[in-house]
Design an enzyme around this catalytic site. Structure first.
Site, PDB file in Angstrom:
ATOM      1  N   HIS A  26      -2.999   5.310   8.819  1.00 50.93           N
ATOM      2  CA  HIS A  26      -2.762   5.460   7.384  1.00 50.93           C
ATOM      3  C   HIS A  26      -2.701   4.069   6.762  1.00 50.93           C
ATOM      4  O   HIS A  26      -1.631   3.568   6.418  1.00 50.93           O
ATOM      5  CB  HIS A  26      -1.473   6.242   7.153  1.00 50.93           C
ATOM      6  CG  HIS A  26      -1.519   7.645   7.672  1.00 50.93           C
ATOM      7  ND1 HIS A  26      -0.424   8.477   7.737  1.00 50.93           N
ATOM      8  CD2 HIS A  26      -2.565   8.379   8.163  1.00 50.93           C
ATOM      9  CE1 HIS A  26      -0.790   9.658   8.234  1.00 50.93           C
ATOM     10  NE2 HIS A  26      -2.077   9.615   8.517  1.00 50.93           N
ATOM     11  N   GLU A  66     -17.576 -11.774   6.312  1.00 52.20           N
ATOM     12  CA  GLU A  66     -17.803 -11.291   7.676  1.00 52.20           C
ATOM     13  C   GLU A  66     -18.006  -9.772   7.733  1.00 52.20           C
ATOM     14  O   GLU A  66     -18.504  -9.257   8.735  1.00 52.20           O
ATOM     15  CB  GLU A  66     -16.649 -11.686   8.598  1.00 52.20           C
ATOM     16  CG  GLU A  66     -15.357 -10.986   8.269  1.00 52.20           C
ATOM     17  CD  GLU A  66     -14.324 -11.099   9.394  1.00 52.20           C
ATOM     18  OE1 GLU A  66     -14.578 -11.773  10.394  1.00 52.20           O
ATOM     19  OE2 GLU A  66     -13.261 -10.491   9.235  1.00 52.20           O
ATOM     20  N   HIS A  88      -5.711   9.857   2.421  1.00 53.72           N
ATOM     21  CA  HIS A  88      -5.064  10.120   3.711  1.00 53.72           C
ATOM     22  C   HIS A  88      -5.130   8.914   4.654  1.00 53.72           C
ATOM     23  O   HIS A  88      -4.098   8.405   5.074  1.00 53.72           O
ATOM     24  CB  HIS A  88      -5.706  11.363   4.353  1.00 53.72           C
ATOM     25  CG  HIS A  88      -5.086  11.746   5.660  1.00 53.72           C
ATOM     26  ND1 HIS A  88      -4.961  13.047   6.083  1.00 53.72           N
ATOM     27  CD2 HIS A  88      -4.554  10.996   6.660  1.00 53.72           C
ATOM     28  CE1 HIS A  88      -4.359  13.084   7.255  1.00 53.72           C
ATOM     29  NE2 HIS A  88      -4.115  11.840   7.635  1.00 53.72           N
TER      30      HIS A  88
HETATM   31  O1  2HA Z   1       0.716  12.580  11.320  1.00 55.59           O
HETATM   32  O2  2HA Z   1      -1.841  11.286  10.833  1.00 55.59           O
HETATM   33  O3  2HA Z   1      -3.528  13.200  10.263  1.00 55.59           O
HETATM   34  C1  2HA Z   1      -0.416  12.587  12.088  1.00 55.59           C
HETATM   35  C2  2HA Z   1      -1.557  12.385  11.214  1.00 55.59           C
HETATM   36  C3  2HA Z   1      -2.348  13.551  10.837  1.00 55.59           C
HETATM   37 ZN    ZN Z   2      -3.257  11.128   9.332  1.00 51.35          ZN
END
Ligand code: 2HA
Ligand code: ZN
Length: 273
Positions: A142, A170, A211
């Site tokens: 993340h 780069e 995400h």
């Molecule tokens: O929490 O990152 O995509 C796990 C993850 C799900």
């Molecule tokens: Zn995730």
């Protein structure tokens, strides 16, 4: 425990700690898998126990039949892997049909492999085929700045690739094939696995809007280094946009000149004016 001294185990664990320290893995965020080499599996086979049930993967990965993977556990914290590897990671075996897996080592206090196992195994399947077996590592994280950009840039491969390339000279050398973007989808299932695998046919980087990111590479250093490069470039772009945007940048012709000198092929669809 002997198995923890194996170089592949040490390399896997070191990456979890590095990635946590980068700020990529809050709480149980992110997950990670390594396709174990046959000789590595052989060296640790004495530590395997085969009493646990076969379970459905949710996707079919025929070319991974009989392979072993070292993977993080569902709900486990990346931060805790280095403190207690057997409780937080596991080795899974894929069955002879490529549709089921079972845990043969690890998750000593119970649990399942990562919720993103379908995406990990689909990506491994594609990359094993396309790289002649060279790629072995899939990392999902993340990464803050990449995620932030998915709120302000159009969710197009061409835009993300070009913008990230422009932020650090780069970048086109590190990921000349570009990056792909998956629109927001429910994580953990078959649909997002198929969408990600489709992008992994072309790229080593797939960004999940709002995400995170998936990176594929041959080994731990290459995969971590790729993610680090992409995320750093995203951080520069966030800063540039925060300061009011670009006043000048690397041009399409600059990229063509770089490609010639560095002997990389940069697809023309990313070199728009
Ligand atoms: O929490 O990152 O995509 C796990 C993850 C799900
Ligand atoms: Zn995730």
């Amino acid at each position: 425990m002997e198995i923890l001294r194996e170089p592949f185990m040490q390399g896997f664990i070191r990456l979890t700690d590095d990635a946590f320290r980068k700020g990529w893995h809050e709480r149980n965020g992110g997950n990670y898998s390594y396709r174990i080499k046959p000789e590595e599996a052989e060296a640790v086979r004495a530590a395997f126990s085969c009493g646990r049930d076969w379970q459905d993967i949710g996707v079919e990965v025929k070319n991974l039949a009989g392979e072993y993977f070292l993977v993080t556990g569902s709900g486990k914290y990346m931060r805790n892997v280095i403190l207690d590897p057997p409780a937080n990671i596991c080795i899974v075996e894929v069955d002879e049909t490529g549709t089921k897996f079972r845990i043969v080592w690890g998750l000593t206090e119970g649990g399942r492999p990562t919720s993103e196992l379908p995406t990990h195994l689909m990506n491994h399947s594609i990359k094993k085929e396309l790289t002649g077996g060279r790629h072995r590592v899939i990392l999902h994280a993340h990464t803050t700045n990449v995620i932030a950009l998915t709120f302000v840039l159009p969710l197009k491969d061409e835009v993300f690739t070009r913008e990230l390339w422009e932020m650090a000279t780069e970048c086109p050398v590190v990921f000349p094939e570009g990056v792909g973007v998956v629109p927001w989808m429910v994580p953990g299932g078959r649909d997002i696995a198929l969408a990600t695998a489709e992008l992994m046919k072309k790229y080593n980087v797939a960004i999940w809007a709002h995400h995170g990111i998936f990176c594929s590479g041959a080994d731990f250093d290459e995969t971590f280094g790729l993610m680090d490069t992409v995320e750093k470039s995203a951080e520069i772009l966030v800063k540039v946009l925060s300061m009011g945007g670009k006043c000048q940048s690397i041009t399409a012709q600059n990229f063509r000149d770089l490609a010639a000198d560095f002997h990389v092929t940069l697809p023309e669809r990313f070199l728009y004016e």
